[in-house]
Design a protein around this motif. Structure first.
Motif, mmCIF file in Angstrom:
data_model
loop_
_atom_site.group_PDB
_atom_site.id
_atom_site.type_symbol
_atom_site.label_atom_id
_atom_site.label_comp_id
_atom_site.label_asym_id
_atom_site.label_seq_id
_atom_site.Cartn_x
_atom_site.Cartn_y
_atom_site.Cartn_z
ATOM 1 N N UNK A 77 12.969 10.907 87.110
ATOM 2 C CA UNK A 77 13.380 11.987 86.204
ATOM 3 C C UNK A 77 12.631 13.289 86.490
ATOM 4 N N UNK A 78 11.594 13.222 87.330
ATOM 5 C CA UNK A 78 10.792 14.409 87.606
ATOM 6 C C UNK A 78 9.777 14.695 86.521
ATOM 7 N N UNK A 79 9.606 13.766 85.587
ATOM 8 C CA UNK A 79 8.679 13.963 84.474
ATOM 9 C C UNK A 79 7.438 13.101 84.656
ATOM 10 N N UNK A 80 6.396 13.447 83.912
ATOM 11 C CA UNK A 80 5.150 12.692 83.975
ATOM 12 C C UNK A 80 4.364 12.900 82.698
ATOM 13 N N UNK A 81 3.642 11.871 82.292
ATOM 14 C CA UNK A 81 2.739 12.015 81.154
ATOM 15 C C UNK A 81 1.517 12.839 81.529
ATOM 16 N N UNK A 82 1.268 12.964 82.837
ATOM 17 C CA UNK A 82 0.040 13.603 83.273
ATOM 18 C C UNK A 82 -1.128 12.674 83.024
ATOM 19 N N UNK A 83 -2.290 13.238 82.838
ATOM 20 C CA UNK A 83 -3.480 12.433 82.540
ATOM 21 C C UNK A 83 -3.621 12.298 81.028
ATOM 22 N N UNK A 102 4.854 10.276 75.021
ATOM 23 C CA UNK A 102 6.228 9.834 75.279
ATOM 24 C C UNK A 102 7.187 10.590 74.368
ATOM 25 N N UNK A 103 6.842 10.697 73.085
ATOM 26 C CA UNK A 103 7.674 11.444 72.146
ATOM 27 C C UNK A 103 7.821 12.897 72.541
ATOM 28 N N UNK A 104 6.720 13.504 73.001
ATOM 29 C CA UNK A 104 6.757 14.903 73.426
ATOM 30 C C UNK A 104 7.672 15.089 74.636
ATOM 31 N N UNK A 105 7.608 14.148 75.577
ATOM 32 C CA UNK A 105 8.471 14.232 76.756
ATOM 33 C C UNK A 105 9.940 14.222 76.358
ATOM 34 N N UNK A 114 21.917 10.687 75.922
ATOM 35 C CA UNK A 114 21.793 9.919 77.159
ATOM 36 C C UNK A 114 20.465 10.215 77.852
ATOM 37 N N UNK A 115 20.087 11.495 77.894
ATOM 38 C CA UNK A 115 18.827 11.874 78.527
ATOM 39 C C UNK A 115 17.638 11.333 77.732
ATOM 40 N N UNK A 116 17.721 11.404 76.414
ATOM 41 C CA UNK A 116 16.643 10.896 75.566
ATOM 42 C C UNK A 116 16.474 9.394 75.758
ATOM 43 N N UNK A 117 17.579 8.676 75.810
ATOM 44 C CA UNK A 117 17.521 7.221 76.005
ATOM 45 C C UNK A 117 16.966 6.872 77.379
ATOM 46 N N UNK A 118 17.316 7.680 78.377
ATOM 47 C CA UNK A 118 16.841 7.409 79.731
ATOM 48 C C UNK A 118 15.321 7.545 79.811
ATOM 49 N N UNK A 119 14.787 8.621 79.233
ATOM 50 C CA UNK A 119 13.331 8.826 79.223
ATOM 51 C C UNK A 119 12.658 7.703 78.439
ATOM 52 N N UNK A 120 13.217 7.377 77.289
ATOM 53 C CA UNK A 120 12.643 6.317 76.452
ATOM 54 C C UNK A 120 12.634 4.982 77.194
ATOM 55 N N UNK A 174 20.457 11.067 66.333
ATOM 56 C CA UNK A 174 21.748 11.233 66.987
ATOM 57 C C UNK A 174 22.901 10.743 66.125
ATOM 58 N N UNK A 175 22.689 9.749 65.285
ATOM 59 C CA UNK A 175 23.730 9.341 64.337
ATOM 60 C C UNK A 175 23.988 10.438 63.326
#
Length: 227
Positions: A77-83, A102-105, A114-120, A174-175
Motif C-alpha cells: 500500500x506504500x504505507x508504514x507505521x514508521x518507528x 493503525x487507526x491513524x493510517x 475498500x481502502x479502509x478495509x484493505x489497510x485494516x 460506513x453503514x
C-alpha cells in the motif's frame, strides 16, 4: 478498548522495519549495537542464549517484531507505521500505541470503505505474524520464560480487542454513511410525493367547500312579491 480513528498523519516511508534492525545482542543490558559490531552472528546469539532478558527488553523486542511485520504487510500500500515507541514496554502501552497508529493510517489514507478495509486487513495480518515472530525469536534466544510469554499473550489479547473495536467502528461509520446517502437520494422523491399529496388534499377541500357553498345558495329562501 475504545478506539477513535483519526488525527495523526502516517509516515509515507514505505516498508520500514521499525527498530527491528537491532541485533539480538542489543536487547541485552549493558551494551548497544555499536558496541557489539565486532561480534559475529553466531557469537551474538550464543552469548544471548546465556543471559536472561529483562521484561522491558523482551517487550521492546516483541514490539519491534510486531511493527516490522505490520510494515512488511503494508508495503504493497506504500504505507508504514514508521518507528513505534510506546514509552514503556508494557502490554497495555505497546497495544495502545500500535492500535492508535493503525487507526491513524486508516483515517489519514483511506478514501473509501475498500481502502479502509484493505489497510485494516493488512495491519491485522502483520500483527498476527509479528506476535508469532516475537515468540519464535525469543524462544530462539532461550528467553521465552513464563513471565515474558505471559506478557506477549496479554499484548496479543489487547491487540485483538482493539482490532475488533476498530473493525466495529469502521462498520458503524460506513453503514451510517450508506444510510445517509440512501436517505439523501430518496429525499427528492419523498418531497415530491408529499407535495403532490398536499396539493391533492387542498384541491379536494376547495372543491368540497365550493360545492357546499353552491348547495347552500340554491336552498336559500327567496323573499319578494309575486308579479
Amino acid at each position: 478498548m475504545d478506539i477513535t480513528i483519526g488525527g495523526l498523519s502516517s509516515q509515507q516511508s514505505g516498508a520500514q522495519s521499525g527498530s527491528s534492525v537491532r541485533s539480538a545482542q542489543s536487547y541485552l543490558p549493558g551494551q548497544s549495537d555499536s558496541e557489539k559490531t565486532g561480534n559475529n552472528s553466531a557469537s551474538a546469539f550464543a552469548a544471548a542464549t546465556s543471559v536472561s532478558l529483562s521484561s522491558a527488553s523482551a517487550g521492546r523486542l516483541s514490539t519491534d517484531q510486531i511493527v516490522s511485520a505490520i510494515n512488511e504487510s503494508l508495503s504493497s500500500t506504500g504505507l508504514s507505521l514508521g518507528n513505534v515507541d510506546p514509552g514503556e514496554y508494557t502490554p497495555e502501552a505497546v497495544a495502545e500505541r500500535i492500535l492508535a497508529r493503525v487507526g491513524d493510517l486508516i483515517a489519514s489514507n483511506a478514501g473509501s470503505e475498500a481502502e479502509a478495509r484493505d489497510i485494516f486487513d493488512k495491519a491485522s495480518e502483520g500483527i498476527e505474524r509479528g506476535l508469532k515472530d516475537a515468540r519464535e525469536f525469543l524462544e530462539g534466544l532461550g528467553a521465552l520464560n513464563e513471565q515474558i510469554n505471559g506478557n506477549i499473550t496479554e499484548t496479543e489479547e489487547r491487540l485483538n480487542e482493539g482490532l475488533k473495536s476498530i473493525e466495529q467502528r469502521l462498520t458503524e461509520l460506513y453503514n451510517s454513511s450508506a444510510s445517509e446517502e440512501a436517505a439523501e437520494a430518496a429525499t427528492p422523491a419523498r418531497d415530491e410525493q408529499v407535495l403532490q399529496s398536499q396539493v391533492t388534499q387542498t384541491a379536494q377541500a376547495s372543491q368540497a367547500y365550493a360545492e357546499a357553498g353552491t348547495a347552500a345558495q340554491r336552498n336559500a329562501p327567496r323573499y319578494g312579491t309575486n308579479g
